[in-house]
Design a protein around this motif. Structure first.
Motif, PDB file in Angstrom:
ATOM      1  N   GLY A  93       1.240 -17.611  -0.386  1.00  0.00           N
ATOM      2  CA  GLY A  93      -0.155 -17.027   0.087  1.00  0.00           C
ATOM      3  C   GLY A  93      -0.832 -16.248  -0.773  1.00  0.00           C
ATOM      4  N   LEU A  94      -1.812 -15.625  -0.307  1.00  0.00           N
ATOM      5  CA  LEU A  94      -2.862 -14.677  -1.167  1.00  0.00           C
ATOM      6  C   LEU A  94      -2.583 -13.254  -0.823  1.00  0.00           C
ATOM      7  N   THR A  95      -2.657 -12.380  -1.886  1.00  0.00           N
ATOM      8  CA  THR A  95      -2.504 -11.165  -1.566  1.00  0.00           C
ATOM      9  C   THR A  95      -3.653 -10.241  -1.318  1.00  0.00           C
ATOM     10  N   PHE A  96      -3.638  -9.307  -0.444  1.00  0.00           N
ATOM     11  CA  PHE A  96      -4.675  -8.767   0.181  1.00  0.00           C
ATOM     12  C   PHE A  96      -4.134  -7.156   0.158  1.00  0.00           C
ATOM     13  N   ALA A  97      -5.232  -6.427  -0.815  1.00  0.00           N
ATOM     14  CA  ALA A  97      -4.859  -4.990  -0.623  1.00  0.00           C
ATOM     15  C   ALA A  97      -5.236  -4.269   0.793  1.00  0.00           C
ATOM     16  N   ILE A  98      -4.575  -3.350   1.166  1.00  0.00           N
ATOM     17  CA  ILE A  98      -4.842  -2.585   2.285  1.00  0.00           C
ATOM     18  C   ILE A  98      -5.058  -1.170   2.098  1.00  0.00           C
ATOM     19  N   GLY A  99      -6.313  -0.825   2.341  1.00  0.00           N
ATOM     20  CA  GLY A  99      -6.788   0.645   1.862  1.00  0.00           C
ATOM     21  C   GLY A  99      -6.572   1.635   2.895  1.00  0.00           C
ATOM     22  N   GLY A 100      -6.090   1.278   4.070  1.00  0.00           N
ATOM     23  CA  GLY A 100      -5.705   2.409   5.021  1.00  0.00           C
ATOM     24  C   GLY A 100      -4.828   1.424   6.222  1.00  0.00           C
TER      25      GLY A 100
ATOM     26  N   GLN B 158     -15.504 -18.406  -6.092  1.00  0.00           N
ATOM     27  CA  GLN B 158     -16.758 -18.160  -6.033  1.00  0.00           C
ATOM     28  C   GLN B 158     -17.145 -17.907  -4.657  1.00  0.00           C
ATOM     29  N   SER B 159     -16.532 -18.496  -3.493  1.00  0.00           N
ATOM     30  CA  SER B 159     -17.094 -18.432  -2.178  1.00  0.00           C
ATOM     31  C   SER B 159     -15.521 -18.142  -1.049  1.00  0.00           C
ATOM     32  N   LEU B 160     -15.895 -18.055  -0.090  1.00  0.00           N
ATOM     33  CA  LEU B 160     -14.928 -17.996   0.975  1.00  0.00           C
ATOM     34  C   LEU B 160     -14.422 -19.259   1.064  1.00  0.00           C
ATOM     35  N   ALA B 161     -15.002 -20.428   0.997  1.00  0.00           N
ATOM     36  CA  ALA B 161     -14.528 -21.748   1.075  1.00  0.00           C
ATOM     37  C   ALA B 161     -13.312 -21.953  -0.059  1.00  0.00           C
ATOM     38  N   ASP B 162     -13.863 -21.379  -1.224  1.00  0.00           N
ATOM     39  CA  ASP B 162     -12.669 -21.466  -2.129  1.00  0.00           C
ATOM     40  C   ASP B 162     -11.629 -20.510  -1.850  1.00  0.00           C
ATOM     41  N   VAL B 163     -11.574 -19.340  -1.281  1.00  0.00           N
ATOM     42  CA  VAL B 163     -10.520 -18.773  -0.794  1.00  0.00           C
ATOM     43  C   VAL B 163      -9.544 -19.444   0.223  1.00  0.00           C
TER      44      VAL B 163
ATOM     45  N   GLU C  90      -5.677 -13.615   8.563  1.00  0.00           N
ATOM     46  CA  GLU C  90      -4.621 -14.692   8.516  1.00  0.00           C
ATOM     47  C   GLU C  90      -4.321 -15.516  10.026  1.00  0.00           C
ATOM     48  N   LEU C  91      -4.520 -14.642  10.962  1.00  0.00           N
ATOM     49  CA  LEU C  91      -4.299 -15.540  12.261  1.00  0.00           C
ATOM     50  C   LEU C  91      -5.324 -16.372  12.579  1.00  0.00           C
ATOM     51  N   ALA C  92      -6.853 -16.311  12.203  1.00  0.00           N
ATOM     52  CA  ALA C  92      -7.780 -16.961  12.306  1.00  0.00           C
ATOM     53  C   ALA C  92      -7.983 -18.260  11.334  1.00  0.00           C
ATOM     54  N   SER C  93      -7.554 -18.044  10.251  1.00  0.00           N
ATOM     55  CA  SER C  93      -7.601 -19.124   9.104  1.00  0.00           C
ATOM     56  C   SER C  93      -6.568 -19.788   8.841  1.00  0.00           C
ATOM     57  N   GLY C  94      -5.184 -19.454   9.334  1.00  0.00           N
ATOM     58  CA  GLY C  94      -4.049 -20.092   9.146  1.00  0.00           C
ATOM     59  C   GLY C  94      -3.527 -19.981   7.652  1.00  0.00           C
ATOM     60  N   VAL C  95      -4.289 -18.953   6.702  1.00  0.00           N
ATOM     61  CA  VAL C  95      -3.828 -18.708   5.476  1.00  0.00           C
ATOM     62  C   VAL C  95      -2.794 -17.775   5.478  1.00  0.00           C
ATOM     63  N   LYS C  96      -1.667 -18.048   4.685  1.00  0.00           N
ATOM     64  CA  LYS C  96      -0.677 -17.294   4.927  1.00  0.00           C
ATOM     65  C   LYS C  96      -1.083 -15.714   3.863  1.00  0.00           C
ATOM     66  N   VAL C  97      -0.891 -14.665   4.426  1.00  0.00           N
ATOM     67  CA  VAL C  97      -1.304 -13.418   3.541  1.00  0.00           C
ATOM     68  C   VAL C  97      -0.199 -12.367   3.342  1.00  0.00           C
ATOM     69  N   THR C  98      -0.211 -11.910   2.118  1.00  0.00           N
ATOM     70  CA  THR C  98       0.797 -11.026   1.763  1.00  0.00           C
ATOM     71  C   THR C  98       0.006  -9.462   1.657  1.00  0.00           C
TER      72      THR C  98
ATOM     73  N   ARG D 156      -4.607 -22.351   1.446  1.00  0.00           N
ATOM     74  CA  ARG D 156      -3.740 -23.324   2.000  1.00  0.00           C
ATOM     75  C   ARG D 156      -3.116 -24.158   1.175  1.00  0.00           C
ATOM     76  N   LYS D 157      -3.137 -24.308  -0.069  1.00  0.00           N
ATOM     77  CA  LYS D 157      -2.340 -24.530  -1.277  1.00  0.00           C
ATOM     78  C   LYS D 157      -1.223 -23.579  -1.509  1.00  0.00           C
ATOM     79  N   GLU D 158      -1.455 -22.414  -1.622  1.00  0.00           N
ATOM     80  CA  GLU D 158      -0.434 -21.605  -2.216  1.00  0.00           C
ATOM     81  C   GLU D 158       0.608 -21.390  -0.997  1.00  0.00           C
ATOM     82  N   LYS D 159       1.927 -21.815  -1.635  1.00  0.00           N
ATOM     83  CA  LYS D 159       3.008 -21.541  -0.490  1.00  0.00           C
ATOM     84  C   LYS D 159       3.335 -19.940  -0.279  1.00  0.00           C
TER      85      LYS D 159
END
Length: 323
Positions: free
Chosen positions: A152-159, A137-142, A172-180, A147-150
């Motif tokens: 990580g979260l999936t991000f679409a790359i449009g270009g 519902q918010s960026l805080a939720d993301v 990913e760098l600034a938040s410390g959240v793993k991104v695929t 940070r719980k998901e081993k």
């Protein structure tokens, strides 16, 4: 990247003087070509056509837009770099012009030395989106979920290699959240997979995401900047939750070949700035999440040099190797 002082009154006062001086010197003497290194119908193309219409009236010669897509804008840029330095062949450039120097081992031109800065048109930030039935519902939720998901979260790359791609690296760098990262061949298929629930999130261009957000299909979680924008007044800036986030602004500008005569450069700058003050142009830019800019060629030159260093720093931090 610092925003330019607008100095609107001074710019307006210089318009007549600059264009009159150029006319006295015989410029323009024929049709002016605005080359765009992107396909017709996109944001860069639309903006080029908007300013071309007003520049035609100001300069007294036709100003036409020619699309030369391919190689991240390199094809159009190379043609302008090799054009005669008479002001009749110009480039409506965008973010990749400076970014490409860090993504390619060798370019067929120098993005600064081989061009004359004329005017910065606008800067634009992106928007972080998810589908409306997603658990965020918010960026805080993301951030909490990420940070719980081993895995990580999936991000679409449009270009790949775009400022939107760099936004994902920076998140990913600034938040410390793993991104695929899930790459797509364009914004539309990337958004389609976010809508379908195959991908969690995406940094999207405002103009592409706005209809889907307004129709209730996507949720705007945050804008990739330091302040709210008119297009999504309820979406907070990403720095509220991630203070270390460095915004990778996209931008649009007008360049000419190196060594344009000073009077021609001033006349073109004046004509472009006048076009950018037209209400229809300002309204379109603001609807697309862009901030219109007014400034001198010298200010644009300073901006380009700083942006070149910014992308070099970012790609190094993200571990991106030039190809």
């Amino acid at each position: 990247m610092n925003r330019f002082p607008t100095r609107r009154t001074a710019v307006a006062a210089m318009l007549v003087l600059a264009t009159a001086a150029a006319h006295a010197a015989g410029f323009p003497s024929k049709t002016i070509r605005l080359l765009v290194g992107a396909s017709a119908g996109g944001t860069t193309d639309t903006l080029a056509r908007e300013i071309a219409e007003d520049m035609t009236k100001t300069l007294g010669q036709p100003v036409i837009v020619e699309n030369k897509p391919g190689a991240g804008g390199n094809i159009a840029a190379q043609e302008v770099a090799r054009a005669p330095a008479d002001g009749h062949t110009l480039l409506v450039s965008f973010t990749s012009h400076t970014m490409n120097a860090s993504l390619f081992k060798k370019l067929p031109y120098d993005p600064v030395a081989d061009f004359t800065p004329i005017a910065l048109l606008a800067q634009v930030s992106s928007v972080l989106v998810t589908r409306t039935d997603a658990p965020f519902q918010s960026l805080a939720d993301v951030l909490a979920q990420g940070r719980k998901e081993k895995q990580g979260l999936t991000f679409a790359i449009g270009g790949t290699g775009s400022s939107l791609h760099m936004d994902t690296y920076e998140f990913e760098l600034a938040s410390g959240v793993k991104v695929t990262q899930i790459p797509f061949k364009g914004t539309s298929p990337a958004l389609a997979d976010v809508l379908a629930g195959h991908v969690d999130l995406m940094f999207a261009p405002v103009n592409g995401a706005r209809p889907l957000i307004q129709s209730g299909k996507l949720r705007a979680l945050a804008v990739a900047g330091t302040k709210r924008i008119a297009a999504f007044p309820d979406a907070p800036p990403i720095t509220e939750q991630i203070p270390k986030y460095t915004t990778n602004y996209g931008w649009f500008g007008v360049l000419g070949p190196a060594k344009l005569p000073a009077d021609v450069t001033r006349a073109l700058n004046a004509a472009v700035n006048k076009a950018m003050q037209q209400p229809r142009v300002k309204a379109r830019l603001e609807a697309d999440g862009s901030t219109p800019e007014l400034g001198t060629p010298e200010q644009f030159g300073t901006f380009l040099a700083a942006d070149l260093k910014h992308w070099a720093s970012q790609t190094k931090a993200f571990g991106i190797k030039p190809e």
